[in-house]
Design a protein around this motif. Structure first.
Motif, PDB file in Angstrom:
ATOM      1  N   ARG A 179       0.717  -1.270   0.002  1.00  0.00           N
ATOM      2  CA  ARG A 179      -0.088  -0.173   0.025  1.00  0.00           C
ATOM      3  C   ARG A 179       0.758   1.352  -0.005  1.00  0.00           C
ATOM      4  O   ARG A 179       1.833   1.320   0.406  1.00  0.00           O
ATOM      5  CB  ARG A 179      -0.836   0.054   1.078  1.00  0.00           C
ATOM      6  N   GLU A 180       0.468   2.331  -0.639  1.00  0.00           N
ATOM      7  CA  GLU A 180       1.124   3.481  -0.829  1.00  0.00           C
ATOM      8  C   GLU A 180       1.171   4.129   0.828  1.00  0.00           C
ATOM      9  O   GLU A 180       0.099   3.931   1.297  1.00  0.00           O
ATOM     10  CB  GLU A 180       0.451   4.568  -1.659  1.00  0.00           C
ATOM     11  N   VAL A 232     -10.580   3.217   1.164  1.00  0.00           N
ATOM     12  CA  VAL A 232     -10.145   4.681   0.447  1.00  0.00           C
ATOM     13  C   VAL A 232     -11.040   4.969  -0.580  1.00  0.00           C
ATOM     14  O   VAL A 232     -11.531   6.337  -0.551  1.00  0.00           O
ATOM     15  CB  VAL A 232      -8.630   4.735   0.275  1.00  0.00           C
ATOM     16  N   TRP A 233     -11.314   4.334  -1.355  1.00  0.00           N
ATOM     17  CA  TRP A 233     -12.328   4.617  -2.601  1.00  0.00           C
ATOM     18  C   TRP A 233     -13.718   5.070  -2.221  1.00  0.00           C
ATOM     19  O   TRP A 233     -14.249   5.600  -2.688  1.00  0.00           O
ATOM     20  CB  TRP A 233     -12.398   3.377  -3.597  1.00  0.00           C
ATOM     21  N   ASN A 248      -7.756  -1.736  -6.680  1.00  0.00           N
ATOM     22  CA  ASN A 248      -6.029  -1.719  -6.848  1.00  0.00           C
ATOM     23  C   ASN A 248      -5.789  -1.892  -5.236  1.00  0.00           C
ATOM     24  O   ASN A 248      -5.971  -1.237  -4.456  1.00  0.00           O
ATOM     25  CB  ASN A 248      -6.010  -0.275  -7.156  1.00  0.00           C
ATOM     26  N   ALA A 271      -2.950  -1.233  -4.010  1.00  0.00           N
ATOM     27  CA  ALA A 271      -2.091  -0.227  -3.400  1.00  0.00           C
ATOM     28  C   ALA A 271      -2.831   0.813  -2.842  1.00  0.00           C
ATOM     29  O   ALA A 271      -2.335   1.648  -2.003  1.00  0.00           O
ATOM     30  CB  ALA A 271      -1.226   0.348  -4.655  1.00  0.00           C
ATOM     31  N   VAL A 272      -4.058   1.018  -3.181  1.00  0.00           N
ATOM     32  CA  VAL A 272      -5.063   1.905  -2.348  1.00  0.00           C
ATOM     33  C   VAL A 272      -5.850   1.411  -1.513  1.00  0.00           C
ATOM     34  O   VAL A 272      -6.232   1.947  -0.313  1.00  0.00           O
ATOM     35  CB  VAL A 272      -5.742   2.650  -3.535  1.00  0.00           C
ATOM     36  N   ARG A 295      -2.214   7.560  -0.984  1.00  0.00           N
ATOM     37  CA  ARG A 295      -3.056   6.921  -1.802  1.00  0.00           C
ATOM     38  C   ARG A 295      -4.483   7.494  -1.689  1.00  0.00           C
ATOM     39  O   ARG A 295      -5.216   6.852  -2.278  1.00  0.00           O
ATOM     40  CB  ARG A 295      -2.902   5.683  -0.710  1.00  0.00           C
ATOM     41  N   TRP A 296      -4.486   8.679  -1.239  1.00  0.00           N
ATOM     42  CA  TRP A 296      -5.816   9.440  -1.310  1.00  0.00           C
ATOM     43  C   TRP A 296      -5.863  10.128  -2.514  1.00  0.00           C
ATOM     44  O   TRP A 296      -7.017  10.410  -3.223  1.00  0.00           O
ATOM     45  CB  TRP A 296      -6.076  10.209  -0.346  1.00  0.00           C
ATOM     46  N   THR A 304      -5.419   9.498  -6.013  1.00  0.00           N
ATOM     47  CA  THR A 304      -5.942   8.951  -7.135  1.00  0.00           C
ATOM     48  C   THR A 304      -7.424   8.898  -6.938  1.00  0.00           C
ATOM     49  O   THR A 304      -8.341   9.317  -7.794  1.00  0.00           O
ATOM     50  CB  THR A 304      -5.531   7.464  -7.579  1.00  0.00           C
TER      51      THR A 304
END
Length: 120
Positions: free
Chosen positions: A3-4, A101-102, A94, A96-97, A9-10, A12
């Motif tokens: 994960r970033e 978060v999405w 994804n 990584a995100v 990570r917010w 994108t």
């Protein structure tokens, strides 16, 4: 994939949802017009306003444009909902995100409309 870190990570999810908010201006604007102009009228046709003793508000242009705006709101709203669902469903995979978060960034879709509404 790792994960970033932190705020990176917010970026994108927020940008994608802000970009989705631009086409969402159309159905949200139609819904706002229907709630503020068409719904408060207290007549169903223009002939009612000619009856003796009519004290309500009746506007021919609003009555005439109401069905068109409703159709436009329905069609454009369906397209925008499809775009939001595809973006948030597809891109949330994804690793990584992360999905959380999405989902937390999804309300940013309404931000462009809120800005336009405040400025108007």
């Amino acid at each position: 994939m790792e994960r970033e870190p932190g705020p990176a990570r917010w970026i994108t999810p927020v940008l994608v949802n802000l970009l989705l908010g631009l086409p969402a201006l159309l159905p949200l604007g139609c819904a706002w017009w229907l709630l503020s102009e068409w719904l408060p009228m207290d007549c169903q046709n223009i002939e009612e306003s000619y009856s003796p003793g009519f004290q309500g508000s009746c506007n021919y242009h609003t009555l005439d444009e109401g069905p068109v705006v409703m159709g436009l709101a329905a069609v454009s709203g369906a397209v925008v909902l499809l775009l939001v669902a595809l973006a948030n469903r597809g891109l949330s995979r994804n690793a990584a995100v992360g999905r959380a978060v999405w989902l937390r960034a999804a309300p940013f879709v309404f931000l462009p409309f809120a800005v336009v509404w405040v400025l108007a």
